[in-house]
Design a protein around this motif. Structure first.
Motif, PDB file in Angstrom:
ATOM      1  N   ALA A 111      -4.364  56.482  18.377  1.00 36.18           N
ATOM      2  CA  ALA A 111      -3.429  56.729  19.467  1.00 36.18           C
ATOM      3  C   ALA A 111      -3.577  58.133  20.019  1.00 36.18           C
ATOM      4  O   ALA A 111      -2.706  58.979  19.836  1.00 36.18           O
ATOM      5  N   ARG A 112      -4.686  58.383  20.710  1.00 34.73           N
ATOM      6  CA  ARG A 112      -4.875  59.677  21.374  1.00 34.73           C
ATOM      7  C   ARG A 112      -4.855  59.530  22.895  1.00 34.73           C
ATOM      8  O   ARG A 112      -4.163  60.250  23.592  1.00 34.73           O
ATOM      9  N   ILE A 113      -5.631  58.581  23.416  1.00 40.82           N
ATOM     10  CA  ILE A 113      -5.687  58.320  24.852  1.00 40.82           C
ATOM     11  C   ILE A 113      -5.278  56.867  25.088  1.00 40.82           C
ATOM     12  O   ILE A 113      -5.774  55.956  24.408  1.00 40.82           O
ATOM     13  N   ALA A 114      -4.385  56.663  26.051  1.00 39.08           N
ATOM     14  CA  ALA A 114      -3.892  55.319  26.350  1.00 39.08           C
ATOM     15  C   ALA A 114      -4.012  55.039  27.846  1.00 39.08           C
ATOM     16  O   ALA A 114      -3.951  55.952  28.671  1.00 39.08           O
ATOM     17  N   LEU A 115      -4.171  53.766  28.173  1.00 41.32           N
ATOM     18  CA  LEU A 115      -4.319  53.333  29.569  1.00 41.32           C
ATOM     19  C   LEU A 115      -3.318  52.236  29.881  1.00 41.32           C
ATOM     20  O   LEU A 115      -3.149  51.298  29.099  1.00 41.32           O
ATOM     21  N   ALA A 116      -2.675  52.347  31.046  1.00 43.19           N
ATOM     22  CA  ALA A 116      -1.793  51.294  31.551  1.00 43.19           C
ATOM     23  C   ALA A 116      -2.365  50.761  32.859  1.00 43.19           C
ATOM     24  O   ALA A 116      -2.679  51.541  33.768  1.00 43.19           O
ATOM     25  N   GLU A 117      -2.497  49.429  32.951  1.00 41.52           N
ATOM     26  CA  GLU A 117      -2.957  48.771  34.184  1.00 41.52           C
ATOM     27  C   GLU A 117      -1.876  47.813  34.640  1.00 41.52           C
ATOM     28  O   GLU A 117      -1.419  46.975  33.870  1.00 41.52           O
TER      29      GLU A 117
ATOM     30  N   ASP B 263     -13.301  56.550  25.445  1.00 44.85           N
ATOM     31  CA  ASP B 263     -12.302  57.515  25.010  1.00 44.85           C
ATOM     32  C   ASP B 263     -10.918  56.898  24.820  1.00 44.85           C
ATOM     33  O   ASP B 263     -10.022  57.531  24.247  1.00 44.85           O
ATOM     34  N   VAL B 264     -10.724  55.688  25.317  1.00 44.66           N
ATOM     35  CA  VAL B 264      -9.401  55.057  25.321  1.00 44.66           C
ATOM     36  C   VAL B 264      -9.142  54.360  23.989  1.00 44.66           C
ATOM     37  O   VAL B 264      -9.984  53.612  23.488  1.00 44.66           O
ATOM     38  N   ASP B 265      -7.968  54.591  23.419  1.00 41.45           N
ATOM     39  CA  ASP B 265      -7.630  54.052  22.104  1.00 41.45           C
ATOM     40  C   ASP B 265      -6.757  52.811  22.153  1.00 41.45           C
ATOM     41  O   ASP B 265      -6.750  52.021  21.210  1.00 41.45           O
ATOM     42  N   LEU B 266      -5.962  52.656  23.206  1.00 42.80           N
ATOM     43  CA  LEU B 266      -5.109  51.471  23.311  1.00 42.80           C
ATOM     44  C   LEU B 266      -4.732  51.251  24.766  1.00 42.80           C
ATOM     45  O   LEU B 266      -4.799  52.167  25.591  1.00 42.80           O
ATOM     46  N   LEU B 267      -4.335  49.998  25.068  1.00 42.55           N
ATOM     47  CA  LEU B 267      -4.069  49.586  26.438  1.00 42.55           C
ATOM     48  C   LEU B 267      -2.774  48.806  26.532  1.00 42.55           C
ATOM     49  O   LEU B 267      -2.392  48.088  25.611  1.00 42.55           O
TER      50      LEU B 267
END
Length: 420
Positions: free
Chosen positions: A390-396, A304-308
C-alpha cells in the motif's frame, strides 16, 4: 502546480435507505469527514464542490449543494459565505468534485477545499423515478444515434441490442454487449467474470460500509438470475443510497496542521479527466487515455501501483479496466483475475472495498467512496481487508455512456503518508 494532500475522508454506509433524505446523507458524510480531520467545524474550508445526479427528479434541480448545506451553515458547522459549486457527471460525479477541489488547491487559489458526493437511487414507492435518474446518463436528445451504434456493435458481438435495456436499463445491456464482444475477440469467459464478482463480494463482506456484506461463490455467481447475458445479478452493481467526502489541503496548509493530521495525509500524485466518444469496438477506451496522462504527470507507471479501485458497474468492467489501465495486455484481464492476483493477498489487489457490485453504487457518491477506501488502505486503517502492499494507489471512475465509452472518466493516483 502545488502539492495537494487529502487529510480526511468519509463514506456513509451504502444501501437502501428510504428513511434518509439528501440532507441527512450530506450531513452524515460531512460530519464524519470533519471528525476524520479532527475538526469540530469546517471553519478552514474555503471552497466546496458538491456532486449529485438525481436530486432533480425529487424537485431540486438547481443549487443542490447549497440547499443540503443550509442547515449546516445555520448550525455553525459549515462556514458562511463559502462558495459551493454543483457538479454532475453521471457515475463520475464525485470524482469530478474531487478534481475541482484538487485544482483549487493545486492552482494556489485555495488552501483548503471540500469535495462531497450525495445520492439517492432507491425509491421504493416510485421505481420510475429511479429509472429517470439513470436515463440521464445517456443522450436523450438524439437517441437514434446510440440505437444505430448499438445495433451495429450488437451484430459484431453476436448479441443483439435490446432497446428495452435487457435487465431494466440500457446500461446493463451495453455492458453485456461489451462483455460478449470481448469474449468473442479475446476468449474471455463467463467463469472469469464470475471470479471477479466472487472476489469482490468476498472483499465486501469485510467492509462494514458495504451494501452487500455476504460472500458469493463463483458457482453461485454463474447461477444467479440473468440480467443480460453474460451478466448475472451477482455480477452487477445494485441500486442504493449514500454519500462520501474528502478534504484537500495544500502542502503549506498541511505544514501548519497538527502532527496527528500530517502523519495521515495522503498525497494526490495526479488527477486526470478524459472524455468519451462513439469508438470502434476494438479501439481502446477513454480510461486508457486518462491513465496514461495520470502516469505521465505523476512520473509513475503501472508497475508502481500497489492497489486499485475501479468502476465495476459489472464485474466484466474490472477485467476490461485492468487492460485499459496498463496492468494486462488486451485480452489478458480475464486470466489476470482468474490467477487470484487481484484478490486480497494477491500482488495487485483490486476493489478491496467490495467494488460497486458489493459495496454499492449511489452514482453521485461512488468516486469519493473509492478515495475513502484507498485512503484507509494507504494509511493502514482498513482492518480485516488491509493489504500489505500500500504505497501507490489508483482510482478509476467512469460516468455516463457514449457508445461503448463512458461519457467521462477520472483517474486519480494517490501516495501513502510518509510515515507509512
Amino acid at each position: 502546480m502545488r502539492d495537494v494532500y487529502v487529510i480526511a475522508t468519509s463514506c456513509t454506509a451504502f444501501g437502501k435507505r428510504p428513511e434518509d433524505g439528501f440532507k441527512d446523507l450530506a450531513r452524515e458524510a460531512y460530519l464524519e469527514c470533519l471528525a476524520d480531520a479532527g475538526w469540530e467545524d469546517g471553519a478552514p474550508i474555503e471552497q466546496a464542490w458538491f456532486g449529485n445526479c438525481g436530486m432533480g427528479t425529487f424537485g431540486q434541480r438547481n443549487i443542490r449543494g447549497q440547499v443540503c448545506f443550509t442547515p449546516l451553515v445555520r448550525e455553525g458547522l459549515f462556514p458562511e459565505r463559502v462558495p459551493m459549486i454543483n457538479v454532475e457527471g453521471g457515475c463520475a460525479t464525485a470524482s469530478m468534485a474531487l478534481h475541482g477541489a484538487w485544482k483549487d488547491v493545486a492552482s494556489g487559489d485555495m488552501e483548503v477545499a471540500l469535495a462531497i458526493g450525495v445520492e439517492k437511487t432507491f425509491v421504493p414507492d416510485d421505481p420510475a423515478r429511479t429509472l429517470e435518474i439513470f436515463e440521464g446518463g445517456i443522450d436523450q436528445l438524439d437517441p437514434g444515434d446510440w440505437h444505430a451504434y448499438y445495433r451495429a456493435r450488437g451484430e459484431e458481438a453476436g448479441k443483439p441490442f435490446e432497446p428495452n435495456g435487457g435487465g431494466g436499463t440500457v446500461f446493463m445491456n451495453t455492458y453485456a454487449m461489451q462483455a460478449a464482444w470481448h469474449m468473442r475477440r479475446h476468449g474471455t469467459t463467463r467463469e472469469q467474470i464470475a471470479v471477479a464478482a466472487s472476489k469482490s463480494h468476498r472483499h465486501g463482506a469485510l467492509n462494514p460500509k458495504a451494501q452487500y456484506r455476504f460472500e458469493v461463490s463463483v458457482e453461485a455467481a454463474l447461477a444467479d438470475r440473468e440480467v443480460s447475458w453474460p451478466i448475472t445479478r451477482a455480477m452487477a452493481a445494485p441500486v442504493g443510497d449514500g454519500a462520501a467526502a474528502a478534504i484537500l489541503v495544500s502542502g503549506d496548509a498541511l505544514a501548519r496542521m497538527p502532527e496527528a493530521v500530517r502523519r495521515r495525509a495522503v498525497k494526490v500524485r495526479a488527477s486526470v479527466l478524459s472524455g468519451g466518444k462513439y469508438r470502434a469496438a476494438d479501439e481502446p477506451g477513454l480510461s486508457r487515455v486518462a491513465a496514461r496522462k495520470a502516469y505521465d504527470r505523476a512520473g509513475l507507471g503501472p508497475a508502481d501501483v500497489d492497489l486499485l479501485e475501479v468502476h465495476d458497474a459489472t464485474s466484466f468492467c474490472e477485467i476490461f479496466q485492468l487492460e485499459m489501465l496498463g496492468f494486462a495486455e488486451d485480452g489478458g484481464g480475464g486470466p489476470l483475475v482468474e490467477s487470484g492476483a487481484t484478490a486480497l493477498g494477491g500482488r495487485l489487489p483490486v476493489n478491496l472495498s467490495g467494488g460497486l457490485v458489493s459495496k454499492g453504487h449511489p452514482v453521485g457518491a461512488t468516486g469519493l467512496s473509492m478515495i475513502h477506501e484507498l485512503a484507509l488502505q494507504l494509511r493502514g486503517e482498513a482492518g480485516a481487508r488491509q493489504t500489505e502492499r500500500a504505497r501507490i494507489a489508483l482510482a478509476e471512475n467512469g460516468g455516463g455512456v457514449i457508445g461503448f465509452d463512458e461519457a467521462a472518466c477520472s483517474v486519480i493516483l494517490l501516495e501513502a503518508p510518509e510515515t507509512r
